[in-house]
Structure formats: structure tokens, C-alpha cells
Design a protein around this motif. Structure first.
Motif, PDB file in Angstrom:
ATOM      1  N   LEU A  51     -47.484  29.981  16.859  1.00  0.00           N
ATOM      2  CA  LEU A  51     -47.044  29.213  18.020  1.00  0.00           C
ATOM      3  C   LEU A  51     -47.818  29.630  19.266  1.00  0.00           C
ATOM      4  O   LEU A  51     -48.181  28.787  20.091  1.00  0.00           O
ATOM      5  CB  LEU A  51     -45.542  29.384  18.222  1.00  0.00           C
ATOM      6  N   ARG A  52     -48.088  30.905  19.405  1.00  0.00           N
ATOM      7  CA  ARG A  52     -48.914  31.373  20.530  1.00  0.00           C
ATOM      8  C   ARG A  52     -50.320  30.790  20.439  1.00  0.00           C
ATOM      9  O   ARG A  52     -50.890  30.353  21.445  1.00  0.00           O
ATOM     10  CB  ARG A  52     -48.988  32.908  20.522  1.00  0.00           C
ATOM     11  N   THR A  68     -33.094  26.934   9.825  1.00  0.00           N
ATOM     12  CA  THR A  68     -33.940  25.767  10.078  1.00  0.00           C
ATOM     13  C   THR A  68     -33.796  25.294  11.513  1.00  0.00           C
ATOM     14  O   THR A  68     -34.790  25.043  12.207  1.00  0.00           O
ATOM     15  CB  THR A  68     -33.581  24.632   9.112  1.00  0.00           C
ATOM     16  N   GLU A  69     -32.557  25.150  11.959  1.00  0.00           N
ATOM     17  CA  GLU A  69     -32.326  24.674  13.324  1.00  0.00           C
ATOM     18  C   GLU A  69     -32.855  25.664  14.353  1.00  0.00           C
ATOM     19  O   GLU A  69     -33.414  25.263  15.385  1.00  0.00           O
ATOM     20  CB  GLU A  69     -30.839  24.405  13.525  1.00  0.00           C
ATOM     21  N   ALA A  70     -32.714  26.966  14.082  1.00  0.00           N
ATOM     22  CA  ALA A  70     -33.241  27.981  15.000  1.00  0.00           C
ATOM     23  C   ALA A  70     -34.766  27.921  15.064  1.00  0.00           C
ATOM     24  O   ALA A  70     -35.365  28.108  16.128  1.00  0.00           O
ATOM     25  CB  ALA A  70     -32.779  29.369  14.559  1.00  0.00           C
ATOM     26  N   ILE A 110     -39.805  26.656  17.923  1.00  0.00           N
ATOM     27  CA  ILE A 110     -41.096  25.967  17.986  1.00  0.00           C
ATOM     28  C   ILE A 110     -41.202  25.171  19.280  1.00  0.00           C
ATOM     29  O   ILE A 110     -42.222  25.226  19.980  1.00  0.00           O
ATOM     30  CB  ILE A 110     -41.279  25.048  16.758  1.00  0.00           C
ATOM     31  N   ARG A 111     -40.152  24.450  19.612  1.00  0.00           N
ATOM     32  CA  ARG A 111     -40.187  23.616  20.818  1.00  0.00           C
ATOM     33  C   ARG A 111     -40.143  24.445  22.095  1.00  0.00           C
ATOM     34  O   ARG A 111     -40.706  24.045  23.120  1.00  0.00           O
ATOM     35  CB  ARG A 111     -39.036  22.614  20.764  1.00  0.00           C
ATOM     36  N   GLU A 112     -39.496  25.601  22.056  1.00  0.00           N
ATOM     37  CA  GLU A 112     -39.491  26.475  23.220  1.00  0.00           C
ATOM     38  C   GLU A 112     -40.856  27.095  23.450  1.00  0.00           C
ATOM     39  O   GLU A 112     -41.335  27.185  24.586  1.00  0.00           O
ATOM     40  CB  GLU A 112     -38.447  27.582  23.041  1.00  0.00           C
ATOM     41  N   GLU A 113     -41.503  27.532  22.380  1.00  0.00           N
ATOM     42  CA  GLU A 113     -42.785  28.228  22.476  1.00  0.00           C
ATOM     43  C   GLU A 113     -43.948  27.279  22.772  1.00  0.00           C
ATOM     44  O   GLU A 113     -44.928  27.676  23.408  1.00  0.00           O
ATOM     45  CB  GLU A 113     -43.067  28.994  21.172  1.00  0.00           C
ATOM     46  N   VAL A 114     -43.850  26.046  22.296  1.00  0.00           N
ATOM     47  CA  VAL A 114     -44.923  25.065  22.506  1.00  0.00           C
ATOM     48  C   VAL A 114     -44.306  23.795  23.094  1.00  0.00           C
ATOM     49  O   VAL A 114     -44.024  22.837  22.368  1.00  0.00           O
ATOM     50  CB  VAL A 114     -45.674  24.747  21.202  1.00  0.00           C
ATOM     51  N   PRO A 115     -44.077  23.774  24.400  1.00  0.00           N
ATOM     52  CA  PRO A 115     -43.476  22.590  25.029  1.00  0.00           C
ATOM     53  C   PRO A 115     -44.309  21.336  24.745  1.00  0.00           C
ATOM     54  O   PRO A 115     -45.535  21.349  24.832  1.00  0.00           O
ATOM     55  CB  PRO A 115     -43.501  22.943  26.517  1.00  0.00           C
TER      56      PRO A 115
END
Length: 437
Positions: free
Chosen positions: A235-236, A272-274, A279-284
Motif C-alpha cells: 500500500l505504501r 476482510t472488512e478490516a 486499503i482505502r485509508e492507506e491509498v485514498p
């Protein structure tokens, strides 16, 4: 006069890469090569088969039989079969379809060039004869799969996961860039396991980061990730490298703990939900594509409603789905009754895809007024057809830009403002065309 070879590829992009490598070998041996021709050219035809699900197997068999008829009619001299279907069912196919000159499997297809008596000399190289538009290519970084999902026959066909070395992959990337490729779709049966067999650790983040540093690589897009033991550092890498597309294809299959356990997915609903949230937090702004499976043995109406609720909440940018079909030799085929009626499977599939169609319509409409960098793939009639970083070739949305707005080059970027949308496509107004975008 050159001999000719017609190669017909069935199934996925991983098969396509094998076809491109085989086409290159034939070209080096003096053959005129044709991929997926509308009509065969008379010398040799090869079918690269798919053996994933029943529909794909049937499609491959029908293509083989169609070519058998041409051979019997004297319109084709040689017929050969390779790929996943013949890897799994070679003995049965040899008995049932004797018109085929020889069957090859998933990994021994290079021998085909050497086995043909008309071929003399030549030297085997690693290169590929691209069948895609010259500005993008599929990059296969591994073969096989160590996962043992209950429904999936892929490990039975491809064997255990086998990663290519980072150095080997980077050399191919450099060769492709030198040939004009700007965009890479990184593929494998399972991306996130990359490196575990040869490096004893997940090395996908390192590979992608090193790819991103290769001059000339403009877009990198990731396909076929797995949610269990996801390499978070990836993700980074996506976030920090502008040429790594904000895009992730991650097959989730289901959300109900009951179904996930029976599928042997080694992941829970909560996990899965976490993961999706992380993913969405790390890569807006990341675009998430997923694949779901309905009608798995033991899937109750409650399980399916959980899946529908999950899709409503997750609002995936891209989603595909298929209904369960029993594959012989799999854990599910050996241990479960296929107890969900076909009409129920189809009804659930229809409901799920109708839900996604509405979500996609809304998400596309939200893009109106936004400006995107667009890769131009082709021209059709009055429109240039392109894609944003959120769109993979052949499976995702496209951007239509009127030809009347300016002269654009295939394989180049432009900037376009989205002015209208449909369920799965966008319409753009050309703002700037610039090869250096």
C-alpha cells in the motif's frame, strides 16, 4: 514461401502471455504468425486452452472440434493443442479427439516448435510477440498457486507457486519498454504470495517499487491479489509511486464466515472488512476490483444476504461474479454436495450484478466534472477510446472522447474532463494532449 501458424488463445491473460512467447518462437523460425485470426491460413493451428470452469472448458473443446472439421476438410494441415485443459485431461483428449496431431500441457509447449518437421534451425529466445496494442503488456511474475481454496482447480492444473526472480522480471520490463510498452498489467495466479518460494518472504512490494523506477514505465496495475496475509507494505508502494496505479484487483469470493470457512479461504468476514478499510485509508481514492462467487455448496439465503449487504456497503469500483460449478478433484467436489439449485444460483447472480450495476452507475456519475489522465487505446467511429489509471484493458470502464475535439495518438496520454457517464463508461472532453503527461 513461409509456413503459417494460427494461434487461438482461450481463457485468461496468463494464457495470453504464453501464447505471445510461443508466437515469438515461431516467428524466429520463419513462420508467418497470426493470433486469433478470423479464418485459418491453412498450415498449422494451435489452440491454447482454458480449463478453469465448465463453460471455459466447453468453449475450448468447441474450438478444437471446429478446427478438426477444417482439418478433415483439407483446409488445415496440422492441429495442436496446449494449455490448461490439455494439462489436466491430456489422456482423455488424446483418446476422444484423435484428429489433433499432438497435445501439450501448461509447461511443455515450447517443445511444439521443435517437434514440427518443417522447422529447421532457429534459436530460442525469451522475448514475446505482443498481441496487445504496443503500448501495454501483461507481465506474468509467477506460475502456480499454493492456496487450496475448496472450489478451485487451478492448483491441480498449474502446480505449486513458482516465482520468477526479480532480476528476470526487470529484464523483461526493460525489453518491453525498449519495444514501446508504457503500461504493465502485473499478473499471476496469486500475486501476494510472490517471492515466498525463492526468497522465503513476500517480495511483491520490492518488485513493484523497483519496476516503478525503470525509465519509461508509466503505469503499473496489479491483478489477482489474495486477502489472507496481504503484504501491507504494498500500500505504501502504491501511494508513494505515481506510476503505480491506484488500483488493486483482489478476489474476495464471499463475506459470510460460514461460506468462507467452507471455501477454505483462511480469512474471516471481520478480517476482510478490516483489510478493505485499511486499503482505502492507506491509498485514498484507490480503485478496488473484486470477484465474488455465489451458489457455493452450503450457501444459505442468509449467507447470500450478507454478501449483498457487504457489496452495498463496500461499493466496489469494479466487480465481477460467477456461480459455482463443481470441478472434479477439488476439495469441494470430494467433500460437499452441490446443493444449491442452478435456478437459485442464477437468481442470486442476477441480483448481485444488478446491485453492482447500480453502484457502478452512481460511482461513474460522481466522476462528472473531474479531470483524468487518459491512455488512448484505439479509435472507433467518432470516438477515441481510452482508460484512466482505474481501468484495466478489456475488463473495466472506458473513456470516450469525440474525434472532433482534436487529433490524438494511439498509445499516448491526454487530459480529459468527464462530462457524462453510463453504467460502465465515461464520456470525456479533451483538455490537453501531451505525450509527456
Amino acid at each position: 514461401m513461409k509456413h503459417s501458424v494460427d494461434l487461438i488463445t482461450m481463457g485468461c491473460s496468463k494464457n495470453l502471455v504464453d501464447s505471445e512467447r510461443l508466437l515469438q518462437l515461431f516467428a524466429e523460425h520463419g513462420y508467418a504468425t497470426y493470433h486469433d485470426p478470423e479464418e485459418v491460413h491453412g498450415d498449422i493451428a494451435i489452440v491454447n486452452t482454458c480449463g478453469f470452469i465448465n463453460d471455459a472448458k466447453e468453449e475450448s473443446i468447441n474450438m478444437i472440434l471446429e478446427l478438426c472439421n477444417l482439418k478433415e476438410a483439407g483446409k488445415l494441415k496440422g492441429l495442436y493443442v496446449m494449455g490448461c485443459l490439455s494439462e489436466r485431461y491430456r489422456k482423455e483428449l488424446e483418446e476422444e479427439i484423435p484428429q489433433v496431431d499432438k497435445f501439450y500441457g501448461k509447461y511443455d509447449w515450447k517443445q511444439l516448435v521443435q517437434d514440427l518437421p518443417a522447422v529447421e534451425g532457429g534459436k530460442l529466445h525469451r522475448g514475446r510477440l505482443l498481441t496487445t496494442p504496443s503500448h501495454f503488456a501483461y507481465l506474468k511474475i509467477a506460475e502456480g498457486c499454493d492456496r487450496r481454496c475448496a472450489f478451485c482447480a487451478i492448483p491441480l492444473i498449474t502446480g505449486k507457486h513458482h516465482s520468477r526472480t526479480i532480476e528476470d522480471i526487470l529484464q523483461e520490463v526493460e525489453e518491453c519498454v525498449a519495444a514501446g510498452v508504457k503500461e504493465f498489467q502485473v499478473i499471476a495466479q496469486e500475486l501476494t504470495y510472490y517471492g515466498m518460494d525463492i526468497y522465503q518472504e513476500q517480495r511483491l512490494p520490492e518488485l513493484i517499487e523497483r519496476m516503478a523506477k525503470v525509465p519509461g514505465v508509466e503505469w503499473i496495475r496489479l491483478h489477482y491479489a489474495y486477502p489472507n496475509n496481504f503484504p501491507m507494505d504494498l500500500l505504501r508502494v502504491i501511494r508513494e509511486n505515481d506510476n503505480v496505479c491506484n488500483y488493486l484487483d483482489i478476489a474476495l469470493q464471499h463475506i459470510s464466515d460460514n461460506v468462507l470457512m467452507r471455501m477454505r479461504r483462511n480469512v474471516t468476514k471481520a478480517e476482510t472488512e478490516a483489510l478493505i478499510k485499511k486499503i482505502r485509508e492507506e491509498v485514498p481514492g484507490i480503485c478496488i476490483r473484486t470477484t465474488l462467487l455465489v451458489g457455493f455448496p452450503g450457501e444459505t439465503e442468509e449467507d447470500f444476504e450478507q454478501l449483498m449487504d457487504f457489496v452495498k456497503r463496500a461499493r466496489f469500483d469494479r466487480m465481477g461474479a460467477f456461480s459455482y460449478s463443481e470441478e472434479e478433484g477439488t476439495f469441494a467436489a470430494k467433500n460437499y454436495d452441490d446443493d444449491v439449485p442452478e435456478e437459485v444460483k442464477q437468481a442470486r447472480m442476477d441480483r448481485l450484478m444488478k446491485l453492482q450495476e447500480g453502484i457502478s452507475t452512481e460511482l461513474c456519475a460522481e466522476k462528472i466534472g473531474q479531470v483524468f489522465k487518459v491512455m488512448i487505446d484505439r479509435q472507433e467511429g467518432d470516438y477515441y477510446i481510452g482508460r484512466t489509471e482505474h481501468d484495466s484493458p478489456d475488463v473495466d470502464c472506458e473513456v470516450l472522447i469525440p474525434v472532433s475535439e482534436g487529433q490524438l495518438k494511439i498509445g499516448e496520454f491526454c487530459l480529459a474532463e468527464i462530462v457524462a457517464s453510463e453504467e460502465y463508461d465515461l464520456y470525456g472532453h479533451l483538455i490537453k494532449h501531451d505525450t509527456a503527461l
